[in-house]
Design an enzyme around this catalytic site. Structure first.
Site, PDB file in Angstrom:
ATOM      1  N   GLY A   1      20.018 -36.718  29.513  1.00 52.95           N
ATOM      2  CA  GLY A   1      20.814 -37.722  28.828  1.00 52.95           C
ATOM      3  C   GLY A   1      20.612 -37.707  27.337  1.00 52.95           C
ATOM      4  O   GLY A   1      21.478 -38.115  26.566  1.00 52.95           O
TER       5      GLY A   1
ATOM      6  N   PRO B   1      20.463 -31.298  24.891  1.00 49.49           N
ATOM      7  CA  PRO B   1      19.978 -30.040  25.446  1.00 49.49           C
ATOM      8  C   PRO B   1      18.535 -29.724  25.042  1.00 49.49           C
ATOM      9  O   PRO B   1      18.023 -30.241  24.052  1.00 49.49           O
ATOM     10  CB  PRO B   1      20.941 -29.006  24.854  1.00 49.49           C
ATOM     11  CG  PRO B   1      21.443 -29.630  23.599  1.00 49.49           C
ATOM     12  CD  PRO B   1      21.495 -31.107  23.857  1.00 49.49           C
TER      13      PRO B   1
ATOM     14  N   ASP C   1       9.917 -44.018  33.936  1.00 47.34           N
ATOM     15  CA  ASP C   1      10.961 -43.058  34.327  1.00 47.34           C
ATOM     16  C   ASP C   1      10.331 -41.835  34.987  1.00 47.34           C
ATOM     17  O   ASP C   1      10.699 -40.699  34.696  1.00 47.34           O
ATOM     18  CB  ASP C   1      11.788 -42.645  33.106  1.00 47.34           C
ATOM     19  CG  ASP C   1      13.157 -42.079  33.503  1.00 47.34           C
ATOM     20  OD1 ASP C   1      13.591 -42.322  34.645  1.00 47.34           O
ATOM     21  OD2 ASP C   1      13.781 -41.401  32.675  1.00 47.34           O
TER      22      ASP C   1
END
Length: 818
Positions: free
Chosen positions: A510, A513, A625
């Site tokens: 998100g 790259p 996360d």
């Protein structure tokens, strides 16, 4: 519960008989130590046993001087978890760890992951309690040692500082009171700035500063030098940064103690008739030692009736408050800096100073004073410089950026400091020299202006660029403190990645790259770019930089540096040859490379890294996360936790928090977090449980695994658990011959304990590691608390987020203020 079951429950402790007498200075696997028994070091200097401090009736395991009539405790094991009676038992288990228990309850436990072979616990004459393999006398081979986990007392040969290889930080925390050895809010710590130094802290507030090490002493305590009682040393290399002292004579007994009153005291035991501890030195020793007493660009001098003075060329920022002895606002320049060209500014030499706070500094020990001056002059953000080592005429370069605070003027001693000033404030001879050398100086300045990129950027703290706002406008610069990483310029990174070629692209999330690159020295790197359209802004970027720059652990990805130039923001990591874990376990071909030994190794490695974040790092960190794509694998398939963009930090006594905006990844979020925004270390434990299921099963949690099309992996595992068919979950790509069935079932069992609905039912990561690596009995899990996609839709999180998903992961990207 009988004794044998109890020992199995808490760590495979093999106790053959409680009647075996304890060795005088050691305990072996087959032995234990009860309250009332002690260990005594071979030379009779120190004793280990149970004690009650002051008037307290609570019992603690500690170490004290053996032959001193006043019981003086120098180390406490269970500071935060006292024992209420005399039922304490200390044992050593077969994995090489100490276990302290009370009435079948775990009180305290060491956490060594080194290979144990016939482990022995021994109390040394140094006061160090060590666990070693029997017959191994190499100090580097210790499985564990109390010197690595100090209390409030610094003994000879102990270290104050950090092991950069493991991330271990040795700081000294005061007792709350003489009756209570639990950690107070006063502690002594070595801060790992570019130019490291030691502070006395109260929470996050700096109380007193040693000043940086200058080769002879600490700049702020010049009287602390080698003497007839002790010698000391400061070590800084690629592996460690620490301060230590050693005794000149073995007949001297001395220690330094961090006190809850906010002082550091060195005590010496007086022999003869006195037979008492005498204070040899104590810091802070005078009013001028108070941290930042005189504010920016002010200095303190104890011999003046007005303690605070402004440096020459500066005046009080608020004359009215200054004259009323409120010096906190400090001083401002009489002539503001212009930095139009290098001829408009220079440096004034100030003598006899305690040099300023080193939070925002740059250090290069390979260059001398003149090259240091040139570098500082060509960087408009550089406010001062000096030699980092004052021995033998001086060497090395230390540069200060930002305001100069916490300076002190010495009558005798101190250091030289060169402070940036407007040319009008320089001595006439300096201005004459500058005028005579205009052409040469201008030429040199032009060349340096091109070559020295630090003139625009320094340690990720951009002052201004032509393409957009400066970081200081977007993110308050005070939050950039404590960063200690390398700054890469855009040209270097572009060259390393072949101008960000698609052939070098190794992933995307998100944020943007990720590219593989090779630096000119041959080092492989991974460049995580933050796309301009990404939800992750400067706040998340700085958050990740600040967190990872301070974390050092073999199971955490290593941040090499960052690049912030023009509109680009990038993080430079060590390159992980095998990419992310999800690319293995969810791929039919590559998953065959991960047989059970590799998978179990990965599970345990992730657990240790997570425990470090929750318990052993400088701040308690909740990742928020944790998922398969955020676990990277090196060339040996060792796991490393990555991506700290949405992590949260807490102080030592805080364990949970809440938010009105949820961030994280669907499929891994704990129910209390997804629904109510409540997060804690236990929400990370929940995510870990999901991850373990995915590693063992080779399937994503978000898939559908039941004929009613409603069960995800957690629900499917729960159904099989109740029906006694857990082995049906094992990834078919694992060869049965390599599977240790009991280990697999234990991992699945632990995973279900981790994903229980209520946080208080879930184990801590320390308990998880104990369960994974032992044969202790496990309790039955209660029903899981996984929130399905349908439920997430019902609580309307989707309607408030921007999707930043790949084909496999959906990340909740609602931003929140930090």
């Amino acid at each position: 519960m009988d004794l044998l079951s109890f020992m199995v429950l808490f760590a495979c402790i093999l106790v053959s008989s409680l009647k075996i007498s304890v060795a005088n200075d050691s305990i072996k696997v087959s032995q234990s130590m009860h309250d009332g028994k002690t260990l005594v070091s071979k030379g009779g200097k120190f004793e280990l046993g149970f004690f009650s401090p002051g008037s307290s009736q609570k019992r603690y395991l500690g170490i004290w001087y053996k032959n001193i009539r006043i019981q003086t405790v120098v180390w406490v094991a269970n500071r935060e978890n006292p024992i209420n009676d005399s039922s304490g038992i200390l044992t050593v288990n077969s994995t090489g760890n100490l276990v302290l228990t009370q009435n079948e309850s775990l009180v305290w436990y060491t956490n060594s992951h080194k290979q144990a072979q016939n482990p022995v616990v021994e109390l040394l004459d140094s006061g160090n309690l060590v666990i070693r393999n029997e017959g191994d006398t190499d100090t580097e081979g210790y499985l564990w040692q109390s010197f690595d986990y100090p209390s409030d007392t610094l003994l000879p040969e102990m270290k104050l500082g950090s092991d950069l290889r493991t991330g271990l930080e040795r700081k000294y925390i005061a007792w709350k009171s003489p009756d209570d050895p639990s950690p107070g809010d006063i502690f002594r710590v070595l801060k790992l700035y570019n130019y490291p130094e030691i502070y006395m802290m109260k929470g996050t507030q700096k109380l007193f500063r040693y000043g940086p090490w200058n080769g002879l002493c600490f700049s702020g305590i010049a009287d602390l030098r080698n003497n007839s009682i002790y010698g000391f040393n400061f070590v800084r290399n690629k592996d460690e940064v620490y301060y230590t002292f050693s005794l000149v004579s073995d007949h001297v007994i001395t220690r330094t103690v961090t006190n809850q009153s906010g002082s550091i005291s060195r005590y010496v035991w007086a022999v003869g008739e006195d037979q008492d501890w005498k204070v040899y030195r104590s810091y802070p020793k005078e009013f001028c030692d108070t941290y930042s007493l005189c504010g920016p660009y002010g200095y303190c001098v104890s011999t003046q009736s007005q303690s605070c003075q402004c440096l020459k060329g500066f005046s009080p920022k608020s004359p009215e408050r200054w004259n009323s002895s409120d010096w906190s606002q400090g001083c401002v320049r009489n002539k503001p800096l212009r930095c139009k060209d290098k001829l408009t500014e220079g440096f004034v030499k100030f003598k006899g100073l305690k040099v300023p706070d080193t939070t925002s500094t740059w250090l290069d020990e390979s260059i001398g004073l003149e090259e240091c001056r040139v570098k500082c002059l060509n960087n408009c953000s550089c406010m001062a410089f000096t030699n980092s080592d004052i021995r033998g005429g001086g060497s090395g370069c230390a540069m200060w950026f930002g305001e100069l605070v916490d300076m002190k003027m010495y009558v005798i001693g101190g250091q030289d400091l060169y402070i940036r000033m407007d040319a009008s404030e320089l001595e006439p001879v300096h201005r004459h020299k500058k005028k005579m050398g205009t052409i040469v100086a201008a030429t040199v300045a032009a060349i340096c202006g091109v070559l020295i990129l630090l003139s625009t950027y320094f340690v990720c703290g951009i002052r201004r660029n032509n393409a957009g706002n400066s970081l200081s406008e977007v993110y308050n610069e005070k939050h950039m403190d404590d960063l200690d990483i390398q700054l890469f310029d855009l040209l270097t990174i572009a060259t390393a990645t072949n101008d960000f070629s698609t052939k070098n692209k190794i992933g995307e999330g998100g944020f943007g790259p990720v590219y593989k690159g090779i630096l000119t020295n041959g080092q492989e790197i991974a460049v995580k770019t933050l796309s301009r359209s990404s939800w992750q802004g400067v706040t998340e970027f700085i958050n990740e930089v600040k967190l990872i720059a301070k974390l050092q652990h073999r199971s955490l990805v290593k941040l090499l540096g960052c690049c912030i130039q023009e509109q680009e923001k990038m993080l430079i990591y060590e390159y992980m040859a095998n990419g992310s874990l999800d690319s293995f376990i969810f791929d039919d071909r590559k998953s065959k490379l991960l047989q059970w030994p590799e998978r179990f190794h990965i599970i345990c490695g992730i657990a240790r890294g997570l425990m470090y974040l929750h318990q052993d790092s400088r701040l308690r960190i909740i990742h928020r996360d944790l998922k398969a794509s955020n676990i990277l694998l090196d060339e040996n398939l060792c796991p490393k936790i990555s991506d700290f963009g949405i992590a949260r930090t807490f102080g030592g006594d805080q364990f949970e928090g809440s938010t009105s905006r949820v961030v994280g990844t669907s499929g891994y979020m704990a129910p209390e977090y997804a629904v109510d925004g409540l997060f804690s270390v236990k929400s990370d434990v929940f995510s870990f449980g999901i991850l373990v299921l995915e590693i063992v099963c080779g399937k994503r949690n978000k898939g559908l695994y039941h004929t009613d099309m409603n069960h995800n992996l957690v629900g499917h595992a729960w159904t099989l658990w109740k029906s006694g068919k857990m082995l049906d979950l094992i990834d078919l790509n694992m060869k049965e011959s390599l599977c240790v069935v009991q280990e697999v079932l234990r991992c699945l069992h632990v995973s279900l304990l981790c994903v229980q609905q209520y946080p208080e039912d879930r184990p801590t990561m320390m308990s998880v590691i104990l369960m994974l690596e032992s044969n202790m009995e496990l309790v039955d899990p209660k029903e899981h608390g996984f929130i399905s996609r349908n439920t997430l839709g019902e609580i309307d999180l989707r309607s408030n987020r921007k999707d930043t998903c790949s084909s496999t992961d959906v990340t909740m990207t609602l931003l929140e203020a930090r």
